[in-house]
Design a protein around this motif. Structure first.
Motif, mmCIF file in Angstrom:
data_model
loop_
_atom_site.group_PDB
_atom_site.id
_atom_site.type_symbol
_atom_site.label_atom_id
_atom_site.label_comp_id
_atom_site.label_asym_id
_atom_site.label_seq_id
_atom_site.Cartn_x
_atom_site.Cartn_y
_atom_site.Cartn_z
ATOM 1 N N GLY A 1 -20.572 9.916 8.105
ATOM 2 C CA GLY A 1 -21.704 9.137 8.600
ATOM 3 C C GLY A 1 -21.732 9.023 10.111
ATOM 4 N N ASN A 2 -22.374 7.942 10.584
ATOM 5 C CA ASN A 2 -22.526 7.704 12.015
ATOM 6 C C ASN A 2 -21.446 6.781 12.569
ATOM 7 N N ASN A 3 -20.589 6.259 11.721
ATOM 8 C CA ASN A 3 -19.533 5.362 12.181
ATOM 9 C C ASN A 3 -18.380 6.159 12.789
ATOM 10 N N ASN A 4 -17.608 5.478 13.612
ATOM 11 C CA ASN A 4 -16.475 6.148 14.263
ATOM 12 C C ASN A 4 -15.166 5.393 14.089
ATOM 13 N N TYR A 5 -15.204 4.237 13.418
ATOM 14 C CA TYR A 5 -14.004 3.411 13.265
ATOM 15 C C TYR A 5 -13.786 3.151 11.778
ATOM 16 N N PHE A 6 -12.577 3.485 11.294
ATOM 17 C CA PHE A 6 -12.305 3.401 9.864
ATOM 18 C C PHE A 6 -10.921 2.792 9.620
ATOM 19 N N ILE A 7 -10.847 1.960 8.591
ATOM 20 C CA ILE A 7 -9.577 1.510 8.028
ATOM 21 C C ILE A 7 -9.499 2.152 6.651
ATOM 22 N N THR A 8 -8.478 2.988 6.410
ATOM 23 C CA THR A 8 -8.488 3.781 5.195
ATOM 24 C C THR A 8 -7.072 4.087 4.717
ATOM 25 N N THR A 9 -6.943 4.324 3.427
ATOM 26 C CA THR A 9 -5.751 4.950 2.870
ATOM 27 C C THR A 9 -6.098 6.421 2.659
ATOM 28 N N VAL A 10 -5.184 7.180 2.076
ATOM 29 C CA VAL A 10 -5.503 8.586 1.809
ATOM 30 C C VAL A 10 -6.508 8.723 0.671
ATOM 31 N N ASP A 11 -6.725 7.635 -0.064
ATOM 32 C CA ASP A 11 -7.586 7.709 -1.242
ATOM 33 C C ASP A 11 -8.958 7.065 -1.057
ATOM 34 N N ILE B 1 -5.268 7.803 15.644
ATOM 35 C CA ILE B 1 -4.824 7.207 14.382
ATOM 36 C C ILE B 1 -3.643 6.293 14.660
ATOM 37 N N GLU B 2 -3.745 5.077 14.159
ATOM 38 C CA GLU B 2 -2.607 4.156 14.186
ATOM 39 C C GLU B 2 -2.190 3.896 12.740
ATOM 40 N N GLU B 3 -0.931 4.161 12.459
ATOM 41 C CA GLU B 3 -0.424 4.010 11.099
ATOM 42 C C GLU B 3 0.130 2.604 10.876
ATOM 43 N N HIS B 4 -0.177 2.037 9.703
ATOM 44 C CA HIS B 4 0.324 0.720 9.314
ATOM 45 C C HIS B 4 0.905 0.814 7.912
ATOM 46 N N GLU B 5 1.777 -0.126 7.593
ATOM 47 C CA GLU B 5 2.300 -0.246 6.234
ATOM 48 C C GLU B 5 2.148 -1.694 5.776
ATOM 49 N N TYR B 6 1.619 -1.877 4.561
ATOM 50 C CA TYR B 6 1.384 -3.209 4.008
ATOM 51 C C TYR B 6 1.996 -3.305 2.615
ATOM 52 N N THR B 7 2.462 -4.492 2.283
ATOM 53 C CA THR B 7 2.776 -4.770 0.892
ATOM 54 C C THR B 7 1.451 -5.067 0.172
ATOM 55 N N ILE C 1 -9.657 -2.319 -1.756
ATOM 56 C CA ILE C 1 -8.247 -2.713 -1.647
ATOM 57 C C ILE C 1 -7.560 -2.617 -3.009
ATOM 58 N N GLU C 2 -8.208 -3.129 -4.056
ATOM 59 C CA GLU C 2 -7.618 -3.077 -5.397
ATOM 60 C C GLU C 2 -7.477 -1.632 -5.880
ATOM 61 N N TYR C 3 -8.436 -0.785 -5.513
ATOM 62 C CA TYR C 3 -8.350 0.632 -5.883
ATOM 63 C C TYR C 3 -7.166 1.296 -5.185
ATOM 64 N N ALA C 4 -6.973 0.970 -3.892
ATOM 65 C CA ALA C 4 -5.856 1.547 -3.138
ATOM 66 C C ALA C 4 -4.521 1.086 -3.709
ATOM 67 N N ILE C 5 -4.443 -0.181 -4.109
ATOM 68 C CA ILE C 5 -3.204 -0.703 -4.711
ATOM 69 C C ILE C 5 -2.912 0.001 -6.036
ATOM 70 N N ALA C 6 -3.960 0.204 -6.839
ATOM 71 C CA ALA C 6 -3.784 0.865 -8.141
ATOM 72 C C ALA C 6 -3.319 2.305 -7.978
ATOM 73 N N LYS C 7 -3.756 2.999 -6.934
ATOM 74 C CA LYS C 7 -3.400 4.396 -6.711
ATOM 75 C C LYS C 7 -2.012 4.551 -6.074
ATOM 76 N N ASN C 8 -1.494 3.465 -5.499
ATOM 77 C CA ASN C 8 -0.232 3.553 -4.777
ATOM 78 C C ASN C 8 0.958 3.531 -5.734
ATOM 79 N N GLU C 9 1.972 4.335 -5.416
ATOM 80 C CA GLU C 9 3.176 4.388 -6.236
ATOM 81 C C GLU C 9 4.423 3.971 -5.465
ATOM 82 N N ASP C 10 4.285 3.714 -4.162
ATOM 83 C CA ASP C 10 5.423 3.344 -3.333
ATOM 84 C C ASP C 10 5.509 1.832 -3.170
ATOM 85 N N ALA C 11 6.621 1.367 -2.551
ATOM 86 C CA ALA C 11 6.811 -0.069 -2.344
ATOM 87 C C ALA C 11 5.795 -0.617 -1.353
#
Length: 548
Positions: free
Chosen positions: A199-209, A156-162, A176-186
């Motif tokens: 599934g069968n994939n092994n590479y994911f870009i994800t938030t906790v939601d 896991i590599e952690e990133h932070e985005y505005t 992306i819009e769903y993740a922004i709507a669920k976020n409460e931090d800066a």
């Protein structure tokens, strides 16, 4: 759920390891302590129980900078050496194009950064994603006992985005819009995960939601890793700072004791038998005042009597640190003590230098792998088509060398056309005729080339070898061997070929064109008249001109 799986991975990455120091049991504890020691900070608190700032005697930075200096590589160290039997000009022009490409893309600055972070943390991780980047170990989570990134069940590599940064990423816009709507931090925390989420994939870009992107990839295509001092039983390796953990702890302890001792010994205290004296000698007694009293006023002995023991203990720990990290005085450029035999100084330099040469070789092979796997494919993609070659201060010899390269490529193209049409290989006489015809075209202004032929670097790996810092290819020994051969040969043609090879090894243009001699012989074989050399203007030194 995705959130539960991420929590499971993150918790597993924080598991303590028995092999780690007792004061830094988890992988992240080791990395955090390296960062704190680098900034002269204590692990827990920088203040003692009296609220005073504790002394920090930093000894970890010097071994890192010594190692960085000793293993440092630059773009100029990337050399293209032709394989036996190949035209050295392929390597020459590849080296020019490749070095210019790496400088334009800031590769030299990356080499400096890697040379510093590699010995500092002990583990260097580099990533290819819209360029080549260094991965902060602080943001990397994986199985702490894995042997490699590929051997870990998750990475896991952690990133932070505005919000604006996240909207500009090439991922699922709805997610992306769903993740922004669920976020409460800066900022929004995003996880780049190699693992088993669904599934069968092994590479994911994800938030906790929500998952923003997923597909199937090989982790080796994205990450490369290099280790300084590999420790069995854990992934992160030991670097120069971790090697100094115990030394730093004891040097701080000595500095603390010494500082507090000096705090007391700096005080001036007196004693007397006269009970009538009730004055402060520092503030209540004027300069030159005569005291009248029954008993003497004498100073209380407060001087430090343990300085020799402190000095001995400090020297012992500093010697231990130098012995472990090879950051010896002589490597740092400090003059050895008077009376040190020259042989001893040379031997000490060679032994410490040998260790860093070994590390530089490992570093060079790592850089070479990055160049072959990541840089050259991108370089070839951008240089696959025709492209201009400009010379600064080009002379007749340099232009003639470039002619030879173009002649070889064009002749190879004609041979390929003949094979495609006639389904057979042309005879030696036919190849000579093709070469002579192309040689004539090079000197015909109407048929003169302006660009490097398309696809000239397509079979790059089969024609040249990349040498960095001389690993697997001792340039100095080869140069000496070639110089010896030049002195011992009497054949002018062989001497010209050896001189050309020597010049290429040293990174210079060959002095003689391989195809210059023998063109008249080819003309005689095919019945053509020898041509006269075409006149060509001499470029003005220092002016950038295109070969046309």
């Amino acid at each position: 759920m995705i959130k539960d799986k991420i929590k499971e991975y993150l918790k597993a990455s924080e598991e303590p390891i028995d092999i780690n120091p007792v004061f830094a049991p988890a992988q992240q504890d080791v990395v955090d302590l390296i960062d704190k020691y680098w900034m002269s900070r204590y692990q827990e608190t920088d203040y003692d129980n009296k609220g005073q700032k504790k002394v920090f005697y930093n000894i970890v930075t010097n071994p890192v900078w010594v190692a960085a200096k000793m293993i440092d590589l630059d773009v100029k160290n990337v050399r293209a050496i032709p394989l036996p039997g190949q035209n050295p000009l392929y390597a020459l022009y590849l080296e020019r194009d490749l070095n210019l490409y790496m400088k334009d893309n800031g590769f030299g600055a990356k080499l400096n950064e890697w040379a510093y972070k590699y010995p500092k943390y002990g583990t260097l991780v580099v990533k290819k994603a819209n360029g080549i980047h260094t991965v902060p170990l602080q943001n990397l989570k994986l199985d702490p006992t894995a042997k490699s990134l590929k051997g870990s069940s998750f990475v896991i590599e952690e990133h932070e985005y505005t919000e604006n940064q996240l909207r500009n990423m090439p991922w699922d816009k709805t997610a992306i819009e769903y993740a922004i709507a669920k976020n409460e931090d800066a900022k929004i925390k995003v996880y780049e995960i190699f693992g088993d989420l669904r599934g069968n994939n092994n590479y994911f870009i994800t938030t906790v939601d929500t998952i923003l992107h997923e597909d199937k990839r090989d982790i080796k295509d994205i990450y490369k890793e290099l280790h300084w001092d590999k420790v069995i039983g854990r992934w992160v390796s030991r670097g120069q700072v971790e090697l100094c953990f115990e030394d730093q702890i004891h040097m701080n302890w000595l500095a603390y004791l010494k500082a507090h001792g000096l705090e007391y010994t700096s005080k001036h205290i007196w004693k007397t038998d006269d009970m009538g004296i009730d004055r402060n000698m520092l503030v209540d007694v004027d300069d030159g005042e005569v005291l009248k009293m029954a008993g003497d006023i004498v100073p209380v002995p407060m001087e430090e009597r343990n300085l020799a023991a402190y000095a001995s203990e400090e020297s012992r720990w500093e010697f231990n640190l130098q012995r472990k990290t090879f950051a010896t005085d002589i490597i740092r450029g400090v003059r050895p003590p008077a009376g040190t035999p020259l042989g001893s100084a040379v031997l000490a330099t060679q032994m410490a230098g040998g260790f860093f040469s070994y590390k530089q070789e490992e570093f060079g092979m790592f850089i070479k792998e990055i160049i072959w796997d990541w840089i050259i494919p991108d370089f070839k993609k951008k240089h696959r088509g025709e492209h201009l070659v400009d010379f600064v201060g080009a002379d007749e010899r340099q232009v003639k060398m470039f002619d030879e390269l173009i002649l070889e490529e064009r002749t190879a193209g004609k041979i390929g056309e003949y094979l495609s049409t006639n389904k057979s290989f042309p005879t030696a006489e036919q190849i000579s005729a093709m070469k002579l015809a192309e040689q004539s075209n090079l000197n015909n202004p109407q048929k003169r080339y302006e660009k490097v032929p398309e696809g000239i670097y397509d079979k790059l790996k089969y024609k040249i070898d990349i040498v960095i810092s001389g690993e697997n290819n001792d340039i100095q020994q080869k140069a000496v061997a070639i110089q010896t051969a030049i002195q011992n040969t009497q054949d002018p043609a062989q001497k010209r070929e050896l001189i050309n090879r020597l010049m290429v090894i040293l990174g210079e243009e060959p002095l003689f064109a391989r195809g210059t001699q023998g063109i008249e012989e080819i003309a005689d074989k095919v019945g053509s008249q020898p041509r006269l050399p075409a006149l060509r203007p001499t470029p003005t030194p220092g002016v950038q001109t295109s070969v046309v």
